[in-house]
Scaffold this active site. Structure first.
Site, mmCIF file in Angstrom:
data_model
loop_
_atom_site.group_PDB
_atom_site.id
_atom_site.type_symbol
_atom_site.label_atom_id
_atom_site.label_comp_id
_atom_site.label_asym_id
_atom_site.label_seq_id
_atom_site.Cartn_x
_atom_site.Cartn_y
_atom_site.Cartn_z
ATOM 1 N N GLY A 90 5.117 0.086 -3.357
ATOM 2 C CA GLY A 90 4.283 -1.053 -3.661
ATOM 3 C C GLY A 90 3.112 -0.675 -4.507
ATOM 4 C CE1 TYR A 104 16.602 2.531 5.361
ATOM 5 C CE2 TYR A 104 14.431 1.987 6.040
ATOM 6 C CZ TYR A 104 15.132 2.273 5.207
ATOM 7 O OH TYR A 104 14.949 1.987 3.734
ATOM 8 C CB SER A 157 -0.970 0.004 1.220
ATOM 9 O OG SER A 157 -0.085 -0.152 2.243
ATOM 10 N N GLY A 158 2.158 0.858 0.035
ATOM 11 C CA GLY A 158 3.063 2.422 0.066
ATOM 12 C C GLY A 158 3.428 2.749 -1.317
ATOM 13 C CG HIS A 173 11.941 9.523 2.107
ATOM 14 N ND1 HIS A 173 11.188 8.746 2.271
ATOM 15 C CD2 HIS A 173 13.359 9.222 2.689
ATOM 16 C CE1 HIS A 173 11.687 7.591 2.906
ATOM 17 N NE2 HIS A 173 12.777 8.107 3.041
HETATM 18 P P1 NAP Z 1 6.052 3.572 2.745
HETATM 19 O O1 NAP Z 1 5.271 4.459 1.411
HETATM 20 O O2 NAP Z 1 6.179 4.081 3.879
HETATM 21 O O3 NAP Z 1 5.283 2.211 2.688
HETATM 22 C C1 NAP Z 1 5.637 1.395 3.817
HETATM 23 C C2 NAP Z 1 4.807 0.090 3.644
HETATM 24 O O4 NAP Z 1 4.994 -0.972 4.459
HETATM 25 C C3 NAP Z 1 3.260 0.194 3.639
HETATM 26 O O5 NAP Z 1 2.546 -0.333 2.893
HETATM 27 C C4 NAP Z 1 2.927 0.041 5.191
HETATM 28 O O6 NAP Z 1 1.528 -0.449 5.403
HETATM 29 C C5 NAP Z 1 3.705 -1.390 5.288
HETATM 30 N N1 NAP Z 1 4.197 -1.461 6.663
HETATM 31 C C6 NAP Z 1 4.654 -0.645 7.197
HETATM 32 N N2 NAP Z 1 4.646 -1.252 8.809
HETATM 33 C C7 NAP Z 1 4.338 -2.404 8.517
HETATM 34 C C8 NAP Z 1 3.821 -3.392 9.614
HETATM 35 N N3 NAP Z 1 4.196 -3.401 10.876
HETATM 36 N N4 NAP Z 1 3.080 -4.606 9.117
HETATM 37 C C9 NAP Z 1 2.963 -4.692 8.008
HETATM 38 N N5 NAP Z 1 3.066 -3.571 7.067
HETATM 39 C C10 NAP Z 1 3.600 -2.505 7.389
HETATM 40 O O7 NAP Z 1 7.475 3.153 2.175
HETATM 41 P P2 NAP Z 1 7.933 2.951 0.663
HETATM 42 O O8 NAP Z 1 9.106 3.996 0.407
HETATM 43 O O9 NAP Z 1 7.185 2.363 -0.060
HETATM 44 O O10 NAP Z 1 9.244 1.766 1.119
HETATM 45 C C11 NAP Z 1 9.307 0.453 0.449
HETATM 46 C C12 NAP Z 1 10.405 -0.138 0.507
HETATM 47 O O11 NAP Z 1 11.459 0.471 -0.068
HETATM 48 C C13 NAP Z 1 10.827 -0.171 2.193
HETATM 49 O O12 NAP Z 1 11.457 -1.502 2.589
HETATM 50 C C14 NAP Z 1 12.125 0.715 2.157
HETATM 51 O O13 NAP Z 1 12.821 0.568 3.190
HETATM 52 C C15 NAP Z 1 12.575 0.795 0.915
HETATM 53 N N6 NAP Z 1 13.149 2.033 0.372
HETATM 54 C C16 NAP Z 1 12.517 3.157 0.186
HETATM 55 C C17 NAP Z 1 13.277 4.137 -0.206
HETATM 56 C C18 NAP Z 1 12.454 5.660 -0.246
HETATM 57 O O14 NAP Z 1 13.113 6.731 -0.709
HETATM 58 N N7 NAP Z 1 11.291 5.537 0.011
HETATM 59 C C19 NAP Z 1 14.461 4.179 -0.473
HETATM 60 C C20 NAP Z 1 15.221 2.920 -0.523
HETATM 61 C C21 NAP Z 1 14.485 1.922 0.021
HETATM 62 P P3 NAP Z 1 0.373 0.506 5.834
HETATM 63 O O15 NAP Z 1 0.114 1.436 4.295
HETATM 64 O O16 NAP Z 1 -0.652 -0.177 6.118
HETATM 65 O O17 NAP Z 1 1.209 1.754 6.910
HETATM 66 O O1 GFB Z 2 14.985 11.918 1.994
HETATM 67 P P1 GFB Z 2 15.652 12.641 3.138
HETATM 68 O O2 GFB Z 2 14.835 13.043 4.235
HETATM 69 O O3 GFB Z 2 16.503 11.600 3.760
HETATM 70 O O4 GFB Z 2 16.547 13.846 2.776
HETATM 71 P P2 GFB Z 2 18.078 11.284 3.155
HETATM 72 C C1 GFB Z 2 17.237 14.801 3.484
HETATM 73 C C2 GFB Z 2 17.898 15.907 2.833
HETATM 74 O O5 GFB Z 2 17.054 16.817 2.402
HETATM 75 C C3 GFB Z 2 18.779 16.560 3.934
HETATM 76 C C4 GFB Z 2 16.912 18.025 3.031
HETATM 77 O O6 GFB Z 2 19.984 17.133 3.389
HETATM 78 C C5 GFB Z 2 17.784 17.489 4.256
HETATM 79 O O7 GFB Z 2 18.488 18.798 5.042
HETATM 80 N N1 GFB Z 2 15.667 18.618 3.309
HETATM 81 C C6 GFB Z 2 15.462 19.980 2.996
HETATM 82 C C7 GFB Z 2 14.785 17.978 3.645
HETATM 83 N N2 GFB Z 2 14.225 20.277 3.277
HETATM 84 C C8 GFB Z 2 13.484 18.943 3.908
HETATM 85 C C9 GFB Z 2 12.328 18.495 4.303
HETATM 86 O O8 GFB Z 2 11.492 19.359 4.550
HETATM 87 N N3 GFB Z 2 12.251 17.128 4.660
HETATM 88 C C10 GFB Z 2 13.377 16.311 4.596
HETATM 89 N N4 GFB Z 2 13.106 15.125 5.017
HETATM 90 N N5 GFB Z 2 14.559 16.603 4.021
HETATM 91 C C11 GFB Z 2 17.278 8.930 4.156
HETATM 92 C C12 GFB Z 2 17.525 7.858 5.288
HETATM 93 O O9 GFB Z 2 18.265 9.679 4.038
HETATM 94 O O10 GFB Z 2 17.308 8.268 2.941
HETATM 95 C C13 GFB Z 2 16.384 7.082 5.332
HETATM 96 O O11 GFB Z 2 17.786 8.625 6.710
HETATM 97 C C14 GFB Z 2 16.173 6.700 3.947
HETATM 98 O O12 GFB Z 2 16.793 5.900 6.215
HETATM 99 C C15 GFB Z 2 15.974 7.528 2.822
HETATM 100 O O13 GFB Z 2 16.747 5.385 3.611
HETATM 101 C C16 GFB Z 2 16.023 6.685 1.385
HETATM 102 O O14 GFB Z 2 18.291 10.788 1.768
HETATM 103 O O15 GFB Z 2 18.948 12.260 3.936
#
Ligand code: NAP
Ligand code: GFB
Length: 325
Positions: A18, A146, A14-15, A189
């Site tokens: 996904g 994490y 649902s994310g 993010h």
């Molecule tokens: P997201 O939008 O926050 O979605 C997280 C998903 O995990 C949702 O479907 C949520 O369900 C589910 N979830 C969380 N806690 C749960 C629990 N206790 N039991 C069952 N389901 C649970 O995250 P995303 O960005 O799509 O991330 C998906 C994957 O990509 C993750 O493994 C993340 O670490 C990885 N990833 C993300 C990024 C990024 O920048 N976003 C970068 C690198 C890797 P609900 O909707 O019901 O809460």
């Molecule tokens: O995507 P982000 O929050 O995470 O980006 P990371 C953070 C960068 O964006 C920092 C700047 O340099 C922040 O100072 N930034 C500017 C902001 N304005 C904003 C704002 O309003 N919100 C946020 N969030 N940042 C994450 C990891 O690192 O990368 C997680 O901590 C995850 O674990 C994710 O894996 C993919 O890229 O810095």
């Protein structure tokens, strides 16, 4: 995955990621591709079972009897959310990952593709980062919880493969963004945070917009729909236990300032961007190589970044009332 019918559970379905995979599969179904005829896809959120709980995890596997799993479910958040909740990020993700992989093993799932992140690599490293470097030193302090939990997916994958011959592998995306992202002020993010906060500023008629930090850090960003296409390709074609980085090219790395200016343009925000340098920058860079991906999937085309930003801003404006804010 060609033999017989496959049942694929997408945990975290649902994310952001996904929902992108769901969009890719729905398009395949519309085109009635050969895969669409022998694959059943099930997209699960926490309402289908809290995967931190072993019994609920087992019940989910018992209900659907998956042959394959794409494991996305995790506690996920941006820099500031990680800094504030490192212990929760560690414990919740350790529980989810152990439950899902153990249930996959006990239910004889043929293949599991889990998800790491380029932010989990050692903070002190050489560049570009590659798949061999996951455990070569401590991660950045901002998200150690994490990062270590994610690294344990790789340890679990190797253990299940070595002890039981399981085909459990993982992908390592760079930063992801796109429709259905988490746009909340508390845990988002950077890209969804800037999109949402600039929309708020537009609605209030504000003349300045604050970007947190210096704007100098560098990031690689992959559009969720591109990552989804790569995820489906990995599920169907990549059988090594070794992780594979799924990222745009090193040359596509941009500064946070460049991202902010692109979002300003997409919003047609008339005001001025200012920087709050009292706020953390997080990792300065985490430049990752996609050479392994490029060697295996030569002709993959990424969506141009500015187009993806524009499309995500448009999606948010059209769907704000239903989005995660
Ligand atoms: P997201 O939008 O926050 O979605 C997280 C998903 O995990 C949702 O479907 C949520 O369900 C589910 N979830 C969380 N806690 C749960 C629990 N206790 N039991 C069952 N389901 C649970 O995250 P995303 O960005 O799509 O991330 C998906 C994957 O990509 C993750 O493994 C993340 O670490 C990885 N990833 C993300 C990024 C990024 O920048 N976003 C970068 C690198 C890797 P609900 O909707 O019901 O809460
Ligand atoms: O995507 P982000 O929050 O995470 O980006 P990371 C953070 C960068 O964006 C920092 C700047 O340099 C922040 O100072 N930034 C500017 C902001 N304005 C904003 C704002 O309003 N919100 C946020 N969030 N940042 C994450 C990891 O690192 O990368 C997680 O901590 C995850 O674990 C994710 O894996 C993919 O890229 O810095």
């Amino acid at each position: 995955m060609t033999e017989g019918n496959s049942v694929i559970i997408v945990t975290g379905g649902s994310g952001l990621v996904g929902q992108a995979i769901k969009a890719v599969i729905e398009e395949e179904n519309r085109q009635e591709t050969p895969h669409s005829k022998n694959e059943t896809w099930i997209f699960c959120g926490s309402k289908d079972g809290d995967l931190r709980d072993k019994a609920q995890t087992d019940a989910l596997f018992e209900k659907y009897k998956p042959t394959h799993v794409i494991h996305l479910a995790a506690m996920v958040g941006g820099l500031f959310h990680n800094m504030a909740h490192n212990l929760d990020f560690f414990r919740e993700n350790m529980a989810i990952n152990d439950n899902v992989l153990n249930a996959s093993y006990r239910n004889k799932v043929k293949k599991v593709v889990s998800c790491l992140s380029t932010c989990i690599f050692p903070d002190k490293t050489t560049y570009p980062i590659d798949e061999t470097m996951v455990h070569n030193g401590p991660p950045h302090t901002s998200n150690y919880g994490y990062s270590y939990a994610k690294r344990m997916i790789d340890v679990l994958n190797r253990g299940y493969h070595e002890m039981h011959g399981c085909t459990f592998t993982s992908v390592i995306p760079c930063n992801v963004f796109g429709p259905h992202d988490n746009f909340s002020l508390e845990s988002s993010h950077v890209i969804p945070a800037l999109i949402r906060r600039m929309d708020d500023a537009m609605q209030k008629g504000e003349t300045t917009f604050t970007v947190m930090g210096s704007g100098k850090p560098l990031r690689q960003f992959i559009y969720s729909l591109d990552l989804a296409r790569l995820f489906v390709w990995v599920l169907r074609n990549y059988d090594s236990v070794e992780p594979i980085i799924l990222s745009v090219d090193e040359s596509d790395e941009v500064t946070i300032s460049t991202v902010a200016e692109m979002i300003k343009k997409a919003h047609s925000f008339p005001g001025e961007i200012v920087y709050d340098t009292a706020k953390a920058d997080g990792q300065y860079k985490k430049t990752a190589s996609n050479n392994k991906l490029r060697s295996l999937y030569k002709d993959f085309k990424f969506t141009p970044f500015e187009q993806a930003i524009h499309d995500t801003v448009a999606w948010f404006k059209q769907n704000r009332e239903h989005a995660r804010t």
